[in-house]
Design a protein around this motif. Structure first.
Motif, mmCIF file in Angstrom:
data_model
loop_
_atom_site.group_PDB
_atom_site.id
_atom_site.type_symbol
_atom_site.label_atom_id
_atom_site.label_comp_id
_atom_site.label_asym_id
_atom_site.label_seq_id
_atom_site.Cartn_x
_atom_site.Cartn_y
_atom_site.Cartn_z
ATOM 1 N N ARG A 33 0.830 -1.204 0.000
ATOM 2 C CA ARG A 33 0.000 0.000 0.000
ATOM 3 C C ARG A 33 0.870 1.263 0.000
ATOM 4 O O ARG A 33 0.613 2.220 -0.729
ATOM 5 C CB ARG A 33 -0.924 -0.005 1.217
ATOM 6 N N LYS A 34 1.931 1.255 0.809
ATOM 7 C CA LYS A 34 2.855 2.396 0.830
ATOM 8 C C LYS A 34 3.502 2.595 -0.544
ATOM 9 O O LYS A 34 3.689 3.739 -0.992
ATOM 10 C CB LYS A 34 3.946 2.174 1.885
ATOM 11 N N ALA A 38 3.183 5.922 -2.795
ATOM 12 C CA ALA A 38 4.377 6.645 -3.232
ATOM 13 C C ALA A 38 4.382 6.862 -4.734
ATOM 14 O O ALA A 38 4.952 7.845 -5.230
ATOM 15 C CB ALA A 38 5.635 5.880 -2.808
ATOM 16 N N ALA A 39 3.729 5.952 -5.483
ATOM 17 C CA ALA A 39 3.649 6.066 -6.940
ATOM 18 C C ALA A 39 2.377 6.790 -7.386
ATOM 19 O O ALA A 39 2.072 6.815 -8.586
ATOM 20 C CB ALA A 39 3.696 4.681 -7.565
ATOM 21 N N ASP A 40 1.640 7.361 -6.423
ATOM 22 C CA ASP A 40 0.373 8.068 -6.695
ATOM 23 C C ASP A 40 -0.683 7.153 -7.312
ATOM 24 O O ASP A 40 -1.578 7.623 -8.026
ATOM 25 C CB ASP A 40 0.604 9.283 -7.618
ATOM 26 N N ASN A 41 -0.603 5.859 -7.010
ATOM 27 C CA ASN A 41 -1.643 4.917 -7.435
ATOM 28 C C ASN A 41 -2.666 4.785 -6.302
ATOM 29 O O ASN A 41 -2.783 3.737 -5.653
ATOM 30 C CB ASN A 41 -1.027 3.559 -7.773
ATOM 31 N N ILE A 42 -3.399 5.845 -6.063
ATOM 32 C CA ILE A 42 -4.277 5.905 -4.909
ATOM 33 C C ILE A 42 -5.401 4.874 -5.002
ATOM 34 O O ILE A 42 -5.766 4.237 -4.008
ATOM 35 C CB ILE A 42 -4.854 7.316 -4.736
ATOM 36 N N ASP A 43 -5.948 4.701 -6.200
ATOM 37 C CA ASP A 43 -7.025 3.712 -6.359
ATOM 38 C C ASP A 43 -6.524 2.312 -6.025
ATOM 39 O O ASP A 43 -7.228 1.528 -5.378
ATOM 40 C CB ASP A 43 -7.574 3.740 -7.787
ATOM 41 N N ALA A 47 -7.568 -0.255 -2.891
ATOM 42 C CA ALA A 47 -8.119 -1.571 -3.240
ATOM 43 C C ALA A 47 -7.163 -2.695 -2.877
ATOM 44 O O ALA A 47 -7.226 -3.789 -3.448
ATOM 45 C CB ALA A 47 -8.450 -1.618 -4.733
ATOM 46 N N ALA A 48 -6.301 -2.453 -1.896
ATOM 47 C CA ALA A 48 -5.274 -3.435 -1.550
ATOM 48 C C ALA A 48 -5.860 -4.786 -1.161
ATOM 49 O O ALA A 48 -5.312 -5.839 -1.501
ATOM 50 C CB ALA A 48 -4.403 -2.905 -0.417
#
Length: 310
Positions: A33-34, A38-43, A47-48
């Protein structure tokens, strides 16, 4: 990479996927998730639970995709601060790396010297039998010795974890289908095993088969055909061999089994034990309440469990 299942000691929660980073245990999903954040893949980060399972059985069942992503997670953890999701070894309880695989396939008499000590001929074909998930325990659990099992025995075994669906796989490609390797202790109730031609009743008693302490990914293991394997009981060496002595190698076994049964990600194959089991000693030396079995396999580590009469 060393992949494991853990939970905080005293926590009622389920086992979660973790990995070793130095001497610490780090939560795998939270590190993923971190990485996404960090890669701005918020979605993806949100959805982890769906994309990158924390449940150990679901994680390995997802196959190569998540194993490859776990390598990225490890690289991220080495380069970034993950202290808030890291734990000292004494803070956590380790469970079986894969608590409930869909298949546990075991191989009997797969070392010639072991076949001899069991007064058996070298088999022409792999001797296959099954265990079920009820038998599996982790590196910190007690091996339960029931009143019905008078002659409880230990068996140190290199255990392969399948990484992707395998059907009719040729041995030249077989190692490509393995996610990693762990240690298995094929605890056997010899009196129950030998009272019928079928071994099952002596091989899959509740809470008797330790695996662990972690799964070492295939890229880190190297050649599984050249590993030292050893067991002790209460510090006394009982087994000492190498996987070069396997009658049926891991590639042969993958080919042979996958021609009969489709293997799925997360399935495990226990590849057989070398000579030195308790039944083969003169007189036989079976496990007693309080005995400590310790198994070691090169490039994996040590799996230690105590026997408890129940």
């Amino acid at each position: 990479m060393k992949l494991l299942s853990y939970k905080i000691k005293g926590s009622p929660g389920p086992l979660r996927m973790g990995f070793m980073l130095g001497e610490k245990i780090v939560d795998l999903q939270e590190t993923w998730r971190k990485l996404q954040q960090a890669a701005d893949n918020i979605d993806s980060a949100n959805a982890a639970e769906t994309l990158f399972p924390a449940d150990p059985t679901q994680f390995f069942a997802a196959g190569d995709r998540v194993i490859e992503q776990a390598q990225d997670v490890l690289a991220f953890a080495k380069a970034n601060d993950v202290e808030d999701i890291s734990f000292q070894r004494g803070e956590v309880y380790l469970g079986p790396p894969i608590p409930s695989p869909s298949k546990i396939i075991c191989v009997g008499k797969n070392y010639a010297a072991h076949a001899a000590e069991m007064h058996s001929n070298v088999p022409e074909y792999p001797v296959l039998f099954a265990k079920f998930a009820n038998a599996l325990i982790g590196p910190e659990a007690l091996i339960e010795k029931s009143e019905k099992a008078k002659n409880l025995d230990y068996e140190a075994e290199l255990t392969a974890v399948i990484g992707k669906e395998a059907s009719h796989v040729k041995r030249e490609k077989a190692l490509d289908y393995i996610a990693g390797y762990t240690i298995g202790n094929d605890i056997s109730a010899r009196d129950l095993q030998k009272r019928t031609p079928q071994w099952l009743q002596g091989k899959t008693l509740d809470r008797t088969t330790p695996i662990g302490p972690w799964v070492v990914t295939a890229d880190e293991m190297g050649d599984p055909g050249h590993l030292a394997i050893r067991s002790t009981v209460n510090g006394e060496e009982r087994q000492s061999a190498t996987t070069e002595q396997l009658i049926f190698t891991i590639p042969f076994l993958i080919e042979f089994i996958s021609e009969l049964i489709t293997l799925n990600p997360g399935d495990i194959i226990m590849t057989g034990t070398p000579e030195g089991v308790g039944m083969g000693m003169k007189p036989p030396q079976y496990l007693k309440d309080g005995d400590i079995t310790a198994l070691e396999i090169e490039n994996i580590g040590r799996l230690e469990n105590r026997v408890k009469a129940v």
